[in-house]
Motif scaffolding. Structure first.
Motif, short mmCIF file in Angstrom:
data_model
loop_
_atom_site.label_atom_id
_atom_site.label_comp_id
_atom_site.label_asym_id
_atom_site.label_seq_id
_atom_site.Cartn_x
_atom_site.Cartn_y
_atom_site.Cartn_z
N LYS A 103 0.71 -1.17 -0.02
CA LYS A 103 -0.20 -0.02 0.32
C LYS A 103 0.99 1.06 -0.08
N LYS A 104 1.67 1.04 0.26
CA LYS A 104 2.90 1.93 0.23
C LYS A 104 4.34 2.40 -0.33
N SER A 105 3.88 3.44 -1.31
CA SER A 105 5.60 3.59 -2.57
C SER A 105 7.05 3.84 -2.27
N GLU A 106 6.79 4.54 -0.50
CA GLU A 106 7.75 4.57 -0.35
C GLU A 106 8.95 4.00 0.77
N MET A 107 9.61 2.94 -0.05
CA MET A 107 9.80 1.26 0.65
C MET A 107 11.03 0.65 0.33
N GLY A 108 11.30 0.04 0.07
CA GLY A 108 12.12 -1.49 0.09
C GLY A 108 13.50 -1.13 -0.01
N CYS A 109 14.27 -1.91 -0.76
CA CYS A 109 15.59 -1.56 -0.78
C CYS A 109 16.48 -1.38 -1.00
N PHE A 110 17.04 -0.14 0.34
CA PHE A 110 17.39 1.06 -0.06
C PHE A 110 18.95 1.31 -0.53
N SER A 111 19.88 1.80 -0.83
CA SER A 111 21.34 1.97 -0.85
C SER A 111 22.32 1.41 0.29
N GLY A 112 23.54 0.52 -0.29
CA GLY A 112 23.87 0.22 0.03
C GLY A 112 25.71 0.29 -0.41
N SER A 113 26.12 -1.40 -0.14
CA SER A 113 27.59 -2.04 -0.21
C SER A 113 27.35 -2.78 -0.24
N ALA A 114 29.19 -4.09 -0.68
CA ALA A 114 29.33 -5.00 -1.07
C ALA A 114 30.25 -5.35 -0.60
N VAL A 115 30.95 -6.25 0.09
CA VAL A 115 31.71 -7.14 0.04
C VAL A 115 32.11 -8.63 -0.15
N MET A 116 33.03 -8.96 -0.33
CA MET A 116 33.33 -10.87 -0.36
C MET A 116 34.33 -11.20 0.89
N ASN A 117 33.65 -12.10 1.67
CA ASN A 117 33.69 -13.02 3.26
C ASN A 117 33.79 -14.15 2.34
N GLY A 118 35.66 -14.25 1.96
CA GLY A 118 35.86 -15.54 1.61
C GLY A 118 35.09 -15.59 0.07
N ASP A 119 34.10 -16.72 0.11
CA ASP A 119 33.98 -16.70 -1.74
C ASP A 119 32.72 -16.18 -1.29
N ILE A 120 32.21 -15.55 -0.40
CA ILE A 120 30.46 -15.09 -0.11
C ILE A 120 30.59 -13.52 -0.41
N MET A 121 30.12 -13.51 -1.43
CA MET A 121 29.38 -11.94 -1.60
C MET A 121 28.39 -11.42 -0.91
N THR A 122 28.89 -10.80 0.27
CA THR A 122 27.67 -10.16 0.97
C THR A 122 27.02 -8.69 0.52
N LEU A 123 25.81 -8.23 0.68
CA LEU A 123 25.23 -6.85 0.17
C LEU A 123 24.70 -6.90 1.61
N PHE A 124 25.07 -5.64 1.90
CA PHE A 124 24.97 -4.14 2.65
C PHE A 124 23.23 -3.47 1.97
N TYR A 125 22.16 -3.36 2.81
CA TYR A 125 21.13 -2.23 2.66
C TYR A 125 20.35 -1.88 3.21
N THR A 126 20.05 -0.97 3.54
CA THR A 126 19.19 -0.05 4.39
C THR A 126 17.62 -0.68 3.12
N GLY A 127 16.94 -1.57 4.48
CA GLY A 127 15.63 -1.74 4.33
C GLY A 127 14.36 -0.31 4.68
N HIS A 128 13.46 0.61 4.34
CA HIS A 128 13.53 1.55 4.27
C HIS A 128 11.27 1.16 4.29
N LEU A 129 10.57 1.49 4.90
CA LEU A 129 9.53 1.25 5.50
C LEU A 129 8.74 2.86 5.97
N GLU A 130 8.72 3.57 5.14
CA GLU A 130 7.90 5.01 5.44
C GLU A 130 7.12 4.50 6.16
N GLY A 131 6.64 5.43 7.85
CA GLY A 131 5.79 4.95 8.94
C GLY A 131 5.38 3.57 9.73
#
Length: 498
Positions: A103-131
């Motif tokens: 029901k909301k448009s202002e939401m989502g997987c907001f910006s972030g970064s990535a690192v390699m932890n051994g052979d595992i690529m890990t994405l870090f991001y902000t979960g955003h949900l207005e209200g």
């Protein structure tokens, strides 16, 4: 009540939307030839820039359902050379209670970064949900193949901002120093932009280490997209400050005290003085280079490309270095020379006072080219301008002006006469040093101009939307005599993003 959709279901839906609409962009007006764009829809901040096993990964804020900003996904592309990119499936889609509400448009997987932890690529991001309370949390997703990502069951790994810090709390940038992982998050304290520092031994459990840096009161009331990294023998902090007149892409050079958890700034400038540059992110590649890519647009402005149902592009990749004077330099990566095609060289051109000297009429040059030009300026002069008119119409009424002003020691990129659709702006960058020579290195594409000056001492990036028939180039002087020592122009081939 609608049944909750899993992450895999949301990804499938987003990827189907891309498949259904990307064909409409093939012949869209103003699509760029060698800058990265999403296959369809809306693009903004670059995210998760990383290189692993020879492959560069570019993730980005993406709305696959509209050419307007909306529920944020992570688009994804890969490259072996930073020039030719291949679109990959959408990496992240909003699906969890802390980031998704249909029901909301202002939401989502907001910006972030990535690192390699051994052979595992890990994405870090902000979960955003207005209200929602909390409005913004930090989360991770992992992958063993760099293409398909699974959100971690421990999410959110940071469940909201610490006490005393704004609920504007986003854009995690993660790196490793010694045996520990560190993260900075963009936020505000007492109405002043700031970055919160965290540390972890395992990327899951994070300890708040305090405020690592804070605005002095003139640097914006919230710092988005922070990036803190070593460069040369210093540390560099890049932020995108909100609600300030001082700039949109601040770069501070200083030192990092890991024991105290603070960054101590020593100098400040803009990493790019153009109006269309935001949310810069860097990464270190296998060659040891610090590479920067940014969103080549700016929030809260109108995008003429929406007429053709697409929005947003990235800058060309740039390599950062630290000058002997302690300031950051930014130059195009050398891989871009692979795009060079037809070459034209001009020997010395001497211009009298107040002269315009056409080099190309609009029929003789393509929209996409690279240009280098060295101006030799009169000594003991304290006024006057010398520069170029780009994307010039036959009668000269439409043009983008790139010039050096002796009186102010400033580079000026003026789009006041760049066409009815263009944002009218006068971009200015004061040079660190004044001398009798100024070198321009300029990249022009269908609807963009990126100007690098004196080996990256200053950079100005802007979007332009002149008539597609306006394609001339002219040298010009105002109030002085001056000469171009030499000039080279290369038509640039399409990067063939697939």
């Amino acid at each position: 009540m609608a049944q909750h959709k899993t992450h895999s279901e949301q990804l499938a839906r987003a990827n189907q939307a891309v498949t259904d609409t990307k064909h409409a962009q093939k012949d869209a007006s103003y699509r760029l030839h060698y800058h990265f764009m999403a296959p369809t829809g809306w693009l903004n901040d670059p995210n998760g820039l990383i290189q692993y096993n020879g492959i560069y990964h570019l993730f980005y804020q993406f709305n696959p359902y509209s050419y307007d900003w909306g529920p944020m996904h992570w688009g994804h592309a890969t490259s072996t050379d930073l020039v030719h990119w291949k679109h990959q499936p959408v990496a992240l889609a909003p699906s969890e209670p802390y980031e998704y509400d249909e029901k909301k448009s202002e939401m989502g997987c907001f910006s972030g970064s990535a690192v390699m932890n051994g052979d595992i690529m890990t994405l870090f991001y902000t979960g955003h949900l207005e209200g929602h309370d909390p409005k913004e949390v930090q989360a991770i997703a992992t992958s063993t193949d760099g293409i398909h990502f699974t959100k971690h069951p421990a999410n959110p790994i940071i469940n909201g901002s610490p006490e005393g810090i704004s609920d504007e709390f986003r854009d995690p940038k993660v790196w490793k120093h010694g045996e520990l992982w560190y993260m900075v998050v963009g936020t505000a304290v007492g109405g002043a932009g700031a970055i919160a520092l965290y540390k972890s031994s395992n990327l899951i459990d994070w300890e708040y280490a305090g405020i690592a840096a804070k605005s002095d009161g003139t640097q914006g009331n919230m710092w988005e997209c922070p990036d803190l990294f070593p460069l040369g023998d210093k540390y560099v902090l890049i932020t995108s400050p909100m609600n300030t007149d001082r700039g949109k892409s601040t770069v501070m050079v200083g030192s990092m005290d890991y024991d105290k958890g603070i960054f101590i700034p020593e100098s400040q400038r803009e990493i790019d003085y153009g109006i269309d540059f935001y949310a810069a992110q860097t990464f270190k590649d296998a060659k040891g280079r610090r590479i920067l890519i940014a969103w080549m647009d700016f929030p809260f402005t109108e995008f003429p490309s929406k007429t053709d149902k697409w929005s947003g592009a990235m800058t060309i990749p740039r390599e950062l270095s630290l000058g002997k004077d302690g300031y950051v330099r930014s130059q195009p990566v050398p891989e871009l020379t692979a795009l060079r095609d037809k070459h034209t060289h001009f020997d010395k051109q001497i211009l009298s006072e107040d002269e315009t000297y056409p080099l190309y009429t609009d029929q003789l040059l393509q929209h996409s080219y690279e240009l280098t030009c060295k101006w030799t300026l009169p000594k003991h002069k304290d006024h006057g301008k010398a520069g170029l008119h780009l994307r010039r119409s036959t009668d000269g009424s439409e043009r983008i002006t790139v010039s050096y002003d002796l009186a102010t020691n400033e580079i000026i990129v003026d789009t006041t006469h760049a066409g009815e659709l263009s944002h009218k702006a006068v971009n200015k960058a004061r040079l660190l040093h004044k001398n009798d020579e100024v070198t321009f290195h300029i990249f022009v594409d269908t609807c963009s101009v990126e100007v690098f000056v004196n080996d990256g001492e200053a950079v100005l990036s802007t979007r332009i939307y002149p008539d597609l028939a306006s394609n001339g180039i002219a040298l010009y002087t105002e109030g002085i005599e001056a000469a171009t020592a030499c000039m080279d122009i290369w038509n640039l081939k399409s990067a063939e993003i697939s």
